[in-house]
Each structure stands twice: as structure tokens, then as C-alpha cells.
Design a protein around this motif. Sequence first.
Motif, PDB file in Angstrom:
ATOM      1  N   HIS A 288       0.818  -1.212   0.060  1.00 48.00           N
ATOM      2  CA  HIS A 288      -0.024   0.096   0.293  1.00 48.00           C
ATOM      3  C   HIS A 288       0.972   1.204   0.070  1.00 48.00           C
ATOM      4  CE1 HIS A 288      -3.385   2.620   0.810  1.00 48.00           C
ATOM      5  NE2 HIS A 288      -3.219   2.608   2.044  1.00 48.00           N
ATOM      6  N   ARG A 289       0.723   1.977  -1.109  1.00 44.94           N
ATOM      7  CA  ARG A 289       1.385   3.516  -1.319  1.00 44.94           C
ATOM      8  C   ARG A 289       3.184   3.070  -0.760  1.00 44.94           C
ATOM      9  NH1 ARG A 289      -2.580   6.472   2.381  1.00 44.94           N
ATOM     10  NH2 ARG A 289      -4.275   6.753   0.821  1.00 44.94           N
ATOM     11  N   GLY A 290       3.635   2.187  -1.599  1.00 43.63           N
ATOM     12  CA  GLY A 290       5.237   2.030  -1.720  1.00 43.63           C
ATOM     13  C   GLY A 290       5.582   1.217  -0.446  1.00 43.63           C
ATOM     14  N   GLY A 291       4.745   0.997   0.387  1.00 44.09           N
ATOM     15  CA  GLY A 291       5.153  -0.050   1.755  1.00 44.09           C
ATOM     16  C   GLY A 291       4.276  -1.275   1.769  1.00 44.09           C
ATOM     17  N   ILE A 292       4.835  -2.032   2.870  1.00 44.13           N
ATOM     18  CA  ILE A 292       4.041  -3.360   3.067  1.00 44.13           C
ATOM     19  C   ILE A 292       3.202  -3.237   4.236  1.00 44.13           C
ATOM     20  CG2 ILE A 292       4.199  -5.739   3.666  1.00 44.13           C
ATOM     21  CD1 ILE A 292       6.773  -5.997   2.328  1.00 44.13           C
ATOM     22  N   ALA A 293       1.836  -3.277   4.126  1.00 44.83           N
ATOM     23  CA  ALA A 293       1.003  -3.070   4.997  1.00 44.83           C
ATOM     24  C   ALA A 293       0.680  -4.277   5.909  1.00 44.83           C
ATOM     25  CB  ALA A 293      -0.590  -2.851   4.373  1.00 44.83           C
ATOM     26  N   GLN A 294       0.866  -5.550   5.399  1.00 48.05           N
ATOM     27  CA  GLN A 294       0.974  -6.870   6.039  1.00 48.05           C
ATOM     28  C   GLN A 294       1.479  -8.012   5.546  1.00 48.05           C
ATOM     29  OE1 GLN A 294      -3.065  -7.908   7.287  1.00 48.05           O
ATOM     30  NE2 GLN A 294      -2.427  -9.501   8.558  1.00 48.05           N
ATOM     31  N   ILE A 295       2.111  -8.733   6.167  1.00 42.38           N
ATOM     32  CA  ILE A 295       2.723  -9.913   5.486  1.00 42.38           C
ATOM     33  C   ILE A 295       2.290 -11.137   6.167  1.00 42.38           C
ATOM     34  CG2 ILE A 295       4.995 -11.285   4.954  1.00 42.38           C
ATOM     35  CD1 ILE A 295       6.355  -8.691   5.250  1.00 42.38           C
ATOM     36  N   GLY A 296       1.637 -12.390   5.662  1.00 47.41           N
ATOM     37  CA  GLY A 296       1.353 -13.390   6.592  1.00 47.41           C
ATOM     38  C   GLY A 296       0.649 -14.551   5.467  1.00 47.41           C
ATOM     39  N   SER A 297       0.478 -15.681   5.987  1.00 46.12           N
ATOM     40  CA  SER A 297      -0.427 -16.491   5.313  1.00 46.12           C
ATOM     41  C   SER A 297      -1.590 -16.092   4.660  1.00 46.12           C
ATOM     42  CB  SER A 297      -0.560 -17.885   6.179  1.00 46.12           C
ATOM     43  OG  SER A 297      -1.876 -17.441   7.018  1.00 46.12           O
ATOM     44  N   PRO A 298      -2.132 -16.766   3.311  1.00 45.11           N
ATOM     45  CA  PRO A 298      -3.446 -16.107   2.868  1.00 45.11           C
ATOM     46  C   PRO A 298      -4.353 -16.089   4.005  1.00 45.11           C
ATOM     47  CG  PRO A 298      -2.105 -17.884   1.652  1.00 45.11           C
ATOM     48  CD  PRO A 298      -1.598 -17.730   2.629  1.00 45.11           C
ATOM     49  N   GLU A 299      -4.561 -16.995   4.981  1.00 44.86           N
ATOM     50  CA  GLU A 299      -5.501 -17.191   5.907  1.00 44.86           C
ATOM     51  C   GLU A 299      -5.400 -16.096   7.007  1.00 44.86           C
ATOM     52  OE1 GLU A 299      -5.717 -20.925   7.999  1.00 44.86           O
ATOM     53  OE2 GLU A 299      -7.584 -20.083   9.115  1.00 44.86           O
ATOM     54  N   ASP A 300      -4.387 -15.714   7.285  1.00 44.08           N
ATOM     55  CA  ASP A 300      -4.025 -14.566   8.260  1.00 44.08           C
ATOM     56  C   ASP A 300      -4.522 -13.339   7.682  1.00 44.08           C
ATOM     57  OD1 ASP A 300      -2.657 -15.453  10.388  1.00 44.08           O
ATOM     58  OD2 ASP A 300      -0.501 -15.191   9.554  1.00 44.08           O
ATOM     59  N   ILE A 301      -4.060 -13.188   6.411  1.00 46.87           N
ATOM     60  CA  ILE A 301      -4.540 -11.694   5.663  1.00 46.87           C
ATOM     61  C   ILE A 301      -5.951 -11.617   5.548  1.00 46.87           C
ATOM     62  CG2 ILE A 301      -4.333 -10.670   3.284  1.00 46.87           C
ATOM     63  CD1 ILE A 301      -1.495 -10.719   4.728  1.00 46.87           C
ATOM     64  N   TYR A 302      -6.534 -12.808   5.349  1.00 48.36           N
ATOM     65  CA  TYR A 302      -8.047 -12.801   5.146  1.00 48.36           C
ATOM     66  C   TYR A 302      -8.730 -12.792   6.422  1.00 48.36           C
ATOM     67  CZ  TYR A 302     -12.627 -13.718   3.081  1.00 48.36           C
ATOM     68  OH  TYR A 302     -13.903 -13.661   2.676  1.00 48.36           O
ATOM     69  N   GLU A 303      -8.337 -13.575   7.285  1.00 45.94           N
ATOM     70  CA  GLU A 303      -9.181 -13.596   8.701  1.00 45.94           C
ATOM     71  C   GLU A 303      -8.818 -12.465   9.498  1.00 45.94           C
ATOM     72  OE1 GLU A 303     -11.619 -15.402   8.927  1.00 45.94           O
ATOM     73  OE2 GLU A 303     -11.531 -17.057   7.464  1.00 45.94           O
ATOM     74  N   ARG A 304      -7.464 -12.196   9.574  1.00 46.55           N
ATOM     75  CA  ARG A 304      -6.932 -11.348  10.554  1.00 46.55           C
ATOM     76  C   ARG A 304      -6.324 -10.166   9.891  1.00 46.55           C
ATOM     77  NH1 ARG A 304      -6.931 -16.401  12.289  1.00 46.55           N
ATOM     78  NH2 ARG A 304      -5.062 -16.688  11.215  1.00 46.55           N
ATOM     79  N   PRO A 305      -7.025  -9.254   9.161  1.00 44.84           N
ATOM     80  CA  PRO A 305      -6.432  -8.197   8.263  1.00 44.84           C
ATOM     81  C   PRO A 305      -5.757  -7.023   9.320  1.00 44.84           C
ATOM     82  CG  PRO A 305      -8.777  -7.843   8.122  1.00 44.84           C
ATOM     83  CD  PRO A 305      -8.472  -9.437   8.761  1.00 44.84           C
ATOM     84  N   ALA A 306      -4.574  -6.714   9.244  1.00 48.22           N
ATOM     85  CA  ALA A 306      -4.160  -5.826  10.364  1.00 48.22           C
ATOM     86  C   ALA A 306      -4.359  -4.419  10.090  1.00 48.22           C
ATOM     87  CB  ALA A 306      -2.488  -5.783  10.154  1.00 48.22           C
ATOM     88  N   THR A 307      -4.953  -3.896   9.116  1.00 44.57           N
ATOM     89  CA  THR A 307      -5.326  -2.670   8.877  1.00 44.57           C
ATOM     90  C   THR A 307      -6.617  -2.582   8.055  1.00 44.57           C
ATOM     91  OG1 THR A 307      -4.251  -2.133   6.826  1.00 44.57           O
ATOM     92  CG2 THR A 307      -3.049  -1.973   8.625  1.00 44.57           C
ATOM     93  N   ARG A 308      -7.086  -1.441   7.976  1.00 46.79           N
ATOM     94  CA  ARG A 308      -8.413  -1.140   7.337  1.00 46.79           C
ATOM     95  C   ARG A 308      -8.410  -1.353   5.797  1.00 46.79           C
ATOM     96  NH1 ARG A 308     -13.040   2.598   8.090  1.00 46.79           N
ATOM     97  NH2 ARG A 308     -13.971   2.609   6.299  1.00 46.79           N
ATOM     98  N   PHE A 309      -7.042  -0.796   5.486  1.00 40.61           N
ATOM     99  CA  PHE A 309      -6.630  -1.132   3.935  1.00 40.61           C
ATOM    100  C   PHE A 309      -6.615  -2.474   3.623  1.00 40.61           C
ATOM    101  CE2 PHE A 309      -3.664  -2.185   0.704  1.00 40.61           C
ATOM    102  CZ  PHE A 309      -4.275  -1.352  -0.495  1.00 40.61           C
TER     103      PHE A 309
END
Length: 351
Positions: A208-229
Motif C-alpha cells: 500500500h503506497r510503496g510500503g508493506i501493510a501486512q505479511i502473512g499466510s493467505p488465511e492470516d491476511i483474510y481472517e486477521r487483516p492488520a489494517t483497514r486497507f
Amino acid sequence: MSYLELSGLQKRYRDTVAVDDVSLSVEKGEAVALLGPSGCGKTTTLRMLAGLVDPDRGAIRLDGAEVTRLPAHKRNMGYVFQSYALFPHLSVARNVGFGLEERGVARAEIARRVAEALAMVRLSGLDQRRPRELSGGQQQRVALARSLVIRPSVLLLDESLSNLDAKLRDTMRHEIRSIQRSLGITTLFVTHDQVEALTMCDRIAVMHRGGIAQIGSPEDIYERPATRFVAEFVGRANALPATRDAEGRVVLWGERLPVAAPASGEFDLFVRPQRIRILPISEPVAESMMRVTGKVLRSVFVGDHVEVLVEGADSQIQVELQSGTALPQEGAEVALVWHARDTLPFPRETA
Ligand SMILES: Nc1ncnc2c1ncn2[C@@H]1O[C@H](COP(=O)(O)OP(=O)(O)OP(=O)(O)O)[C@@H](O)[C@H]1O
Ligand SMILES: [Mg+2]
């Protein structure tokens, strides 16, 4: 230390910061997707890895050695461009063998390895065709074979499936994933398509905007998104404006819900459409469940699922039901019910 390490990578173009402080560790044999919207810096990151763009800051290490300033041809990275970039006047075989010719590999060896690479992407027999005599999917396979034939330490794929129709894209996803797995080849895969990221990779780095908003397994990203984005970008989600009562509990559509609100600030509740159930108003539910009531605005059969739009006191909620369930009547008053664990509060965006 991991097999491939990006640390603090930055790239500016005049007044644009294309990539800002990107750090990422990739294990040997791992496939990582760089997922994000147009312009977020995915291609620039990949090009820095390949040695096609010089970073302003930061370092790239491959297998323990720093390669940050090494020219592209000394990095042994396979790069599949979005446009495939095949040579139109060369046969499939010469296209695939090109990197080996450049490296001065002996003819017989080239022929053997080209045949092997073409077999891997299931193009045996088409080796004398020109690229224009191939379908989009076949051209894509040639581009892939051309990268694999050099036995790259790292395979870099930039939106390589985006020119294909939906069905072929799906087939190619599985094929590339299975080749990647069987060769154990470390892969970075750039895409703005979340399904691609979710299905083709061990881990996802959401950019997001040149940076990494979150790194994780597909499940992590989907079930536990770290940010609103991340919650908005990956998968569909309702973003419901909510408030808090005197005890700090969430209030939605005038109903108090059995979860705590964030301590301060305006916020929205995120709930995925397929995590919500529609029940008759009269049906009792456990106190621990989230429950609001509203009116069915629209109910649409979409083949593999049913989309229902429900209007409440001050917003609307999208619900996705499995097909086979009866279509809720438009105009009916219904209860929407979901688990507290499927609710994520994020600060309201003010912009
Ligand atoms: N050579 C360049 N000169 C100037 N600006 C550039 C250059 N290359 C990229 N940019 C800018 O850097 C930012 C990131 O670009 P990049 O190509 O990395 O995005 P991307 O995530 O790959 O996007 P897309 O999904 O559209 O391919 C954009 O704002 C882009 O306009
Ligand atoms: Mg790009």
C-alpha cells in the motif's frame, strides 16, 4: 538469515516515492505474492530484485551474498514480464533457449534443456512455431519456460496471468503453482488480483503506497487483516459505521452488540458478507451473537451464491448466502446474525 532478504528498500522518482522502506524475507522454495492496487510499488520492487532498477537505499541479499548492485545478468533471476516480451521473429524453441545462448551454453545442452522446459509447461511439439501462432495462454507458457530454463535462483512473475481469460488464468495458476512446488523454486509473484495471491502463494505481502501493510499466510491476511486497507483490499467486507454506548460497547443500527468498542475515535465494523446469516425476526439467538434487524432491499441469485442487501437504521449490509438457500423476500423484516469473532473494528477513514 533467509534465502532472499530485502531490507529497507527505497526508490524515488522525482517527487514520487515508488517504494518506501520495503523489507521482506523469503525462504528457499517459498512463493510469496506482492499484492496491492495499481501504483503501490509492486513492479518497482520486483525490478529492483531483478537488477533492472537501482534502489536509492536498502539492500538485497540472496543466499547470504549481497546482490544489491550486481548487474541483472549476474543475479540468475528469472523474470516473466506482464507483456511476456517474446521475440516475435524467433521460434518458440529459440525464445526459450535465448538465455542459455547468451550464457554460452553448448548447443546440444540447450536443445535438451529447452525440450525439458517445454515439456514442463506442456508445449512439446510447438517448438518451431512463432509467438504470433500461439494463443495468449501458450505465449504465457513460453515466457515461463524461458525463465525456468536458466534454472533461476529466484523466479519473478509480474502480473503474468492478467492477459488471460478467467478460465485459462485459473488453469495456469494451478500449473505454475505445481511447477513452482515440484522444482522448489523461490518465487515472487506480483499481482493485484487477490484470488491469485490467495491461491498461488505460501505468504502474501500486501502493499500500500510503496510500503508493506501486512505479511502473512493467505488465511492470516483474510481472517486477521492488520489494517483497514488490508480488510478492504482482500476479500469483500461490509464497513459499517458504528458508535459506542456509555459502557463502551458497540452500537450498530440502534442495537447494543456483545463486543467492546475501540477505546476512542470514530470507527467502522468490518464483517464479511458470507459470515452473516439471515434469520426470521422471531428466531432466538445466543446472547454472545451479533444481531441486528433490517429490511431486505434486494435479493439476487448469482449462480454459485445469493446476494442479499439489507437496509438498517443508518447503513446497508451485504450478505452472501450459499445458493440452494431460499431467496429472502424483498421487503421482509429479517435478523442478521454473525459471530463476534467475525467482526473487526477499524478507525474511520477521514479523507
Ligand atoms: N520510471 C518511472 N519514472 C517515474 N515514476 C515511476 C517510474 N516507474 C514507476 N513510477 C511510479 O512509481 C509508482 C509505483 O509504480 P509501480 O510500477 O511499481 O506500481 P505497480 O504497483 O506495479 O502498479 P500496477 O499494478 O499498475 O502495475 C507509481 O506511482 C508510478 O507512477
Ligand atoms: Mg506493475
